[in-house]
Design a protein around this motif. Structure first.
Motif, PDB file in Angstrom:
ATOM      1  N   MET A   1       3.690   0.469   3.999  1.00  0.00           N
ATOM      2  CA  MET A   1       3.159   1.654   3.326  1.00  0.00           C
ATOM      3  C   MET A   1       2.459   1.258   2.020  1.00  0.00           C
ATOM      4  O   MET A   1       1.390   1.774   1.697  1.00  0.00           O
ATOM      5  N   LEU A   2       3.058   0.327   1.275  1.00  0.00           N
ATOM      6  CA  LEU A   2       2.427  -0.105   0.021  1.00  0.00           C
ATOM      7  C   LEU A   2       1.158  -0.919   0.303  1.00  0.00           C
ATOM      8  O   LEU A   2       0.219  -0.914  -0.499  1.00  0.00           O
ATOM      9  N   ALA A   3       1.108  -1.591   1.429  1.00  0.00           N
ATOM     10  CA  ALA A   3      -0.064  -2.408   1.755  1.00  0.00           C
ATOM     11  C   ALA A   3      -1.221  -1.540   2.233  1.00  0.00           C
ATOM     12  O   ALA A   3      -2.368  -1.725   1.797  1.00  0.00           O
ATOM     13  N   ARG A   4      -0.930  -0.578   3.105  1.00  0.00           N
ATOM     14  CA  ARG A   4      -2.028   0.124   3.773  1.00  0.00           C
ATOM     15  C   ARG A   4      -1.956   1.633   3.681  1.00  0.00           C
ATOM     16  O   ARG A   4      -2.833   2.335   4.208  1.00  0.00           O
ATOM     17  N   GLY A   5      -0.893   2.164   3.064  1.00  0.00           N
ATOM     18  CA  GLY A   5      -0.743   3.615   2.995  1.00  0.00           C
ATOM     19  C   GLY A   5      -0.072   4.167   4.228  1.00  0.00           C
ATOM     20  O   GLY A   5       0.374   3.419   5.104  1.00  0.00           O
ATOM     21  N   LEU A   6      -0.016   5.486   4.244  1.00  0.00           N
ATOM     22  CA  LEU A   6       0.685   6.205   5.309  1.00  0.00           C
ATOM     23  C   LEU A   6      -0.330   6.844   6.256  1.00  0.00           C
ATOM     24  O   LEU A   6      -0.003   7.193   7.391  1.00  0.00           O
ATOM     25  N   ALA A   7      -1.560   7.004   5.794  1.00  0.00           N
ATOM     26  CA  ALA A   7      -2.582   7.645   6.631  1.00  0.00           C
ATOM     27  C   ALA A   7      -2.972   6.722   7.777  1.00  0.00           C
ATOM     28  O   ALA A   7      -2.953   5.501   7.645  1.00  0.00           O
ATOM     29  N   ARG A   8      -3.298   7.338   8.910  1.00  0.00           N
ATOM     30  CA  ARG A   8      -3.745   6.551  10.052  1.00  0.00           C
ATOM     31  C   ARG A   8      -5.239   6.306   9.900  1.00  0.00           C
ATOM     32  O   ARG A   8      -6.010   7.232   9.678  1.00  0.00           O
ATOM     33  N   HIS A   9      -5.635   5.049  10.017  1.00  0.00           N
ATOM     34  CA  HIS A   9      -7.036   4.707   9.729  1.00  0.00           C
ATOM     35  C   HIS A   9      -7.832   4.367  10.972  1.00  0.00           C
ATOM     36  O   HIS A   9      -9.046   4.281  10.916  1.00  0.00           O
TER      37      HIS A   9
ATOM     38  N   GLY B   1      -2.593   2.817   0.313  1.00  0.00           N
ATOM     39  CA  GLY B   1      -1.682   1.779  -0.155  1.00  0.00           C
ATOM     40  C   GLY B   1      -2.004   1.362  -1.579  1.00  0.00           C
ATOM     41  O   GLY B   1      -2.869   1.942  -2.241  1.00  0.00           O
TER      42      GLY B   1
ATOM     43  N   THR C   1       9.015  -1.522   6.471  1.00  0.00           N
ATOM     44  CA  THR C   1       8.367  -0.205   6.576  1.00  0.00           C
ATOM     45  C   THR C   1       7.704   0.172   5.254  1.00  0.00           C
ATOM     46  O   THR C   1       6.557   0.634   5.218  1.00  0.00           O
ATOM     47  N   ILE C   2       8.433  -0.051   4.153  1.00  0.00           N
ATOM     48  CA  ILE C   2       7.897   0.323   2.842  1.00  0.00           C
ATOM     49  C   ILE C   2       6.783  -0.647   2.421  1.00  0.00           C
ATOM     50  O   ILE C   2       5.763  -0.224   1.846  1.00  0.00           O
TER      51      ILE C   2
ATOM     52  N   LEU D   1      -0.657   6.926  -0.956  1.00  0.00           N
ATOM     53  CA  LEU D   1      -0.227   7.279   0.398  1.00  0.00           C
ATOM     54  C   LEU D   1      -1.387   7.151   1.385  1.00  0.00           C
ATOM     55  O   LEU D   1      -1.186   6.857   2.565  1.00  0.00           O
TER      56      LEU D   1
END
Lengths: 208, 208
Positions: free
Chosen positions: B199-207, A203, B195-196, A200
């Motif tokens: 999320m799988l590429a970069r995650g859900l956290a804001r970077h 990724g 959307t998914i 999460l």
């Protein structure tokens, strides 16, 4: 508080205990119902099986619940609330939203291992009481989506975090709970939660 | 080929058709069984309901299946194989593993919308035929884990991608299919898959 909340659920169709003794009796009946429905399934479960396990008289049962259907419906709402209440403190105490989702999964894995009957009961509600099944997952997903949107407002997660992510997280947790909570309990729940938290956070793609 | 694969499943307990006509009959029975079990549920479904829907004689049914349990078991294996076969080409054609998982979800959402009965049938197998239920999810997770490990070997996903991620992805897909395939079909499947995939590429956290 859990007892009262379950009992005051407007949809559960049962009565609100006004005394501590009433609350204890209702709690005993719900715990006995979890064991009875979890072991025997809805169709083979019986009210007399529930009252025997609870050590209460048949009249006491009918003071609180009108039927086998009514106690099953109340039990699904009660389990839904108990999962929520079990994971809420750790989610609330987490320093950021990824840590909160990690805590939610960890708490759910612990709950599933301690209350293995939850799967059979929630899963059987799809057939016995579809409204309860739908309410459980819709409510849970709404709760996750709401906390993701608050985290987006705080800048902790991506700006468009919402319903789709919530359903994805709920689905992950349910299936990880099935695999590592119900089917086997040998793996370290903290390691599983770490793996998912890392996914999460960053990724699954390799970035280096 | 799907017909034959389902029929040759060592666990399905039914017979392998040697002729094209036999394959067509068996396919017609499985399709009719999907409609019958999907609409009526296992307990209310009947072999005569299946043969009526399939337009085949009772004797033809017993040429291929020994009982209502046997055709249900074969149907779960058949649906499991059909989902796999429906998504496999797009997964195989994807340029990288994130695109492959996106294609897998998109294909599954399409399949669920076109075959809504799959949820009721797989979900009911937990109670009617627990071995089939377990085999379906264990096999699906093994397949996802294997493709993630191959992608890790190619350097496309993190090195420790494996079983836990596979169960997470399977759970996401199942619940997204329930929400956006079965409960409603208004949302754009491509947008959900995007959307998914993000999320799988970069995650859900804001970077940023």
């Amino acid at each position: 508080m859990v007892d009262q909340r379950a009992a005051t659920d407007a949809d559960s169709g049962d009565k609100v205990p006004r005394t501590e003794r009433g609350r204890r009796t209702q709690r005993a009946i719900l715990d006995a119902a979890a064991a009875e429905f979890g072991e025997r399934g809805f169709h083979d479960a019986s009210i007399s099986g529930i009252t025997r396990r609870a050590g209460v008289a048949l009249g006491s049962f009918y003071t609180w619940f009108d039927s086998k259907d009514a106690v099953f419906r109340a039990l699904v709402a009660d389990m839904s609330n108990r999962v929520r209440d079990h994971v809420a403190p750790a989610i609330g105490a987490a320093p950021d939203q990824i840590a909160a989702e990690r805590a939610g999964l960890l708490g759910f894995l612990e709950f599933a291992r301690a209350h293995k009957e939850i799967y059979r009961i929630i899963d059987e509600s799809e057939f016995v009481d579809p409204d309860s099944f739908r309410r459980h997952y819709a409510t849970t997903a709404d709760r996750i989506a709401a906390r993701l949107r608050r985290a987006a407002d705080r800048g902790e997660v991506i700006a468009d975090a919402g319903e789709v992510h919530a359903w994805a997280i709920m689905g992950m947790n349910v299936f990880l709970g099935l695999r590592y909570g119900i089917w086997s309990a040998e793996e370290d729940p903290a390691a599983i939660a770490d793996t998912i938290a890392a996914m999460l956070a960053r990724g699954l793609a390799r970035h280096d």
